[in-house]
Design a protein around this motif. Sequence first.
Motif, mmCIF file in Angstrom:
data_model
loop_
_atom_site.group_PDB
_atom_site.id
_atom_site.type_symbol
_atom_site.label_atom_id
_atom_site.label_comp_id
_atom_site.label_asym_id
_atom_site.label_seq_id
_atom_site.Cartn_x
_atom_site.Cartn_y
_atom_site.Cartn_z
ATOM 1 N N ALA A 84 5.779 -2.016 5.214
ATOM 2 C CA ALA A 84 7.303 -2.285 3.988
ATOM 3 C C ALA A 84 6.620 -1.947 3.289
ATOM 4 N N LEU A 85 5.688 -1.036 3.194
ATOM 5 C CA LEU A 85 5.853 0.532 1.663
ATOM 6 C C LEU A 85 6.157 1.495 2.121
ATOM 7 N N ALA A 86 5.704 2.301 3.642
ATOM 8 C CA ALA A 86 6.611 2.715 4.047
ATOM 9 C C ALA A 86 7.725 3.000 3.904
ATOM 10 N N CYS A 87 8.379 1.798 4.330
ATOM 11 C CA CYS A 87 9.963 1.430 4.106
ATOM 12 C C CYS A 87 10.987 1.143 2.295
ATOM 13 N N SER A 88 9.811 1.125 1.107
ATOM 14 C CA SER A 88 10.138 1.225 0.157
ATOM 15 C C SER A 88 10.150 -0.492 0.115
ATOM 16 N N TYR A 89 10.330 -1.337 1.048
ATOM 17 C CA TYR A 89 9.951 -2.740 0.047
ATOM 18 C C TYR A 89 9.661 -3.441 -0.436
ATOM 19 N N ILE A 90 7.891 -2.327 -0.520
ATOM 20 C CA ILE A 90 7.503 -3.709 -1.539
ATOM 21 C C ILE A 90 6.942 -1.976 -2.386
ATOM 22 N N THR A 91 6.448 -2.261 -3.650
ATOM 23 C CA THR A 91 5.892 -1.371 -4.332
ATOM 24 C C THR A 91 4.439 -1.160 -3.926
ATOM 25 N N LYS A 92 3.693 0.208 -4.281
ATOM 26 C CA LYS A 92 2.208 0.975 -4.206
ATOM 27 C C LYS A 92 1.331 -0.486 -5.057
ATOM 28 N N ASP A 93 1.797 -0.805 -6.441
ATOM 29 C CA ASP A 93 1.265 -2.155 -7.148
ATOM 30 C C ASP A 93 1.314 -2.903 -5.830
ATOM 31 N N GLU A 94 1.963 -3.231 -5.645
ATOM 32 C CA GLU A 94 2.098 -4.629 -4.585
ATOM 33 C C GLU A 94 1.240 -4.893 -3.563
ATOM 34 N N HIS A 95 1.452 -3.558 -2.020
ATOM 35 C CA HIS A 95 1.180 -2.745 -1.677
ATOM 36 C C HIS A 95 -0.873 -2.996 -2.184
ATOM 37 N N VAL A 96 -0.998 -2.628 -2.587
ATOM 38 C CA VAL A 96 -2.380 -2.353 -2.714
ATOM 39 C C VAL A 96 -3.088 -3.944 -3.537
ATOM 40 N N ASP A 97 -2.180 -5.175 -3.963
ATOM 41 C CA ASP A 97 -2.369 -6.283 -4.333
ATOM 42 C C ASP A 97 -2.729 -7.134 -3.436
ATOM 43 N N LEU A 98 -1.657 -6.845 -2.072
ATOM 44 C CA LEU A 98 -1.555 -8.033 -0.972
ATOM 45 C C LEU A 98 -2.305 -7.478 -0.344
ATOM 46 N N VAL A 99 -2.615 -5.695 -0.083
ATOM 47 C CA VAL A 99 -3.768 -5.471 0.823
ATOM 48 C C VAL A 99 -4.905 -5.905 0.524
ATOM 49 N N GLU A 100 -5.464 -5.934 -0.797
ATOM 50 C CA GLU A 100 -6.983 -6.819 -1.594
ATOM 51 C C GLU A 100 -6.985 -7.986 -0.228
ATOM 52 N N ARG A 101 -5.629 -9.034 -1.088
ATOM 53 C CA ARG A 101 -5.828 -10.211 -1.178
ATOM 54 C C ARG A 101 -6.416 -10.658 0.149
ATOM 55 N N PHE A 102 -5.053 -9.693 1.603
ATOM 56 C CA PHE A 102 -5.659 -10.280 3.026
ATOM 57 C C PHE A 102 -7.389 -9.573 3.002
ATOM 58 N N GLU A 103 -7.363 -8.705 2.553
ATOM 59 C CA GLU A 103 -8.612 -7.923 2.900
ATOM 60 C C GLU A 103 -9.658 -9.031 2.765
ATOM 61 N N GLU A 104 -10.009 -9.249 1.170
ATOM 62 C CA GLU A 104 -10.656 -10.407 1.328
ATOM 63 C C GLU A 104 -10.171 -12.339 1.761
ATOM 64 N N GLU A 105 -9.484 -12.602 2.488
ATOM 65 C CA GLU A 105 -9.521 -13.374 3.643
ATOM 66 C C GLU A 105 -10.317 -12.765 4.989
ATOM 67 N N GLY A 106 -9.253 -11.380 5.458
ATOM 68 C CA GLY A 106 -10.316 -11.378 6.467
ATOM 69 C C GLY A 106 -11.770 -10.972 6.170
#
Length: 123
Positions: A84-106
Amino acid sequence: MGDYRDLHMYKKAFENAMLIFHISKSFPPHEKYGLTSQIRDSSRSVCTNMVEGYRKRRYPNHFVSKLTDSDMENSETIVWLDFALACSYITKDEHVDLVERFEEEGRMLQHAIDHPEKFTIHR
């Protein structure tokens, strides 16, 4: 032990899946059956696999197996976020926030996988 909805890791997984749902509403229509469907399915599968394991928590090996499925789906969601980031569907900030959330879940899932005795039913 209460209901699966009382588990902190379930609450976080559900919250994360709902974030994905809302963010993916802005993805282009041509992604409806591609990226949008894939990222929604994988984020929701974190919850559903967790619940399947919770319902079989009398059997620690089955519980752990379903949690590893949850962890796999969680990791898959992170890959979809990368797309989604590579296709520019989300911003870098959104990507960082979401990845952090899913890493926490992991990390929560890994803790439960490593310590099933804290979640399973003892006879």
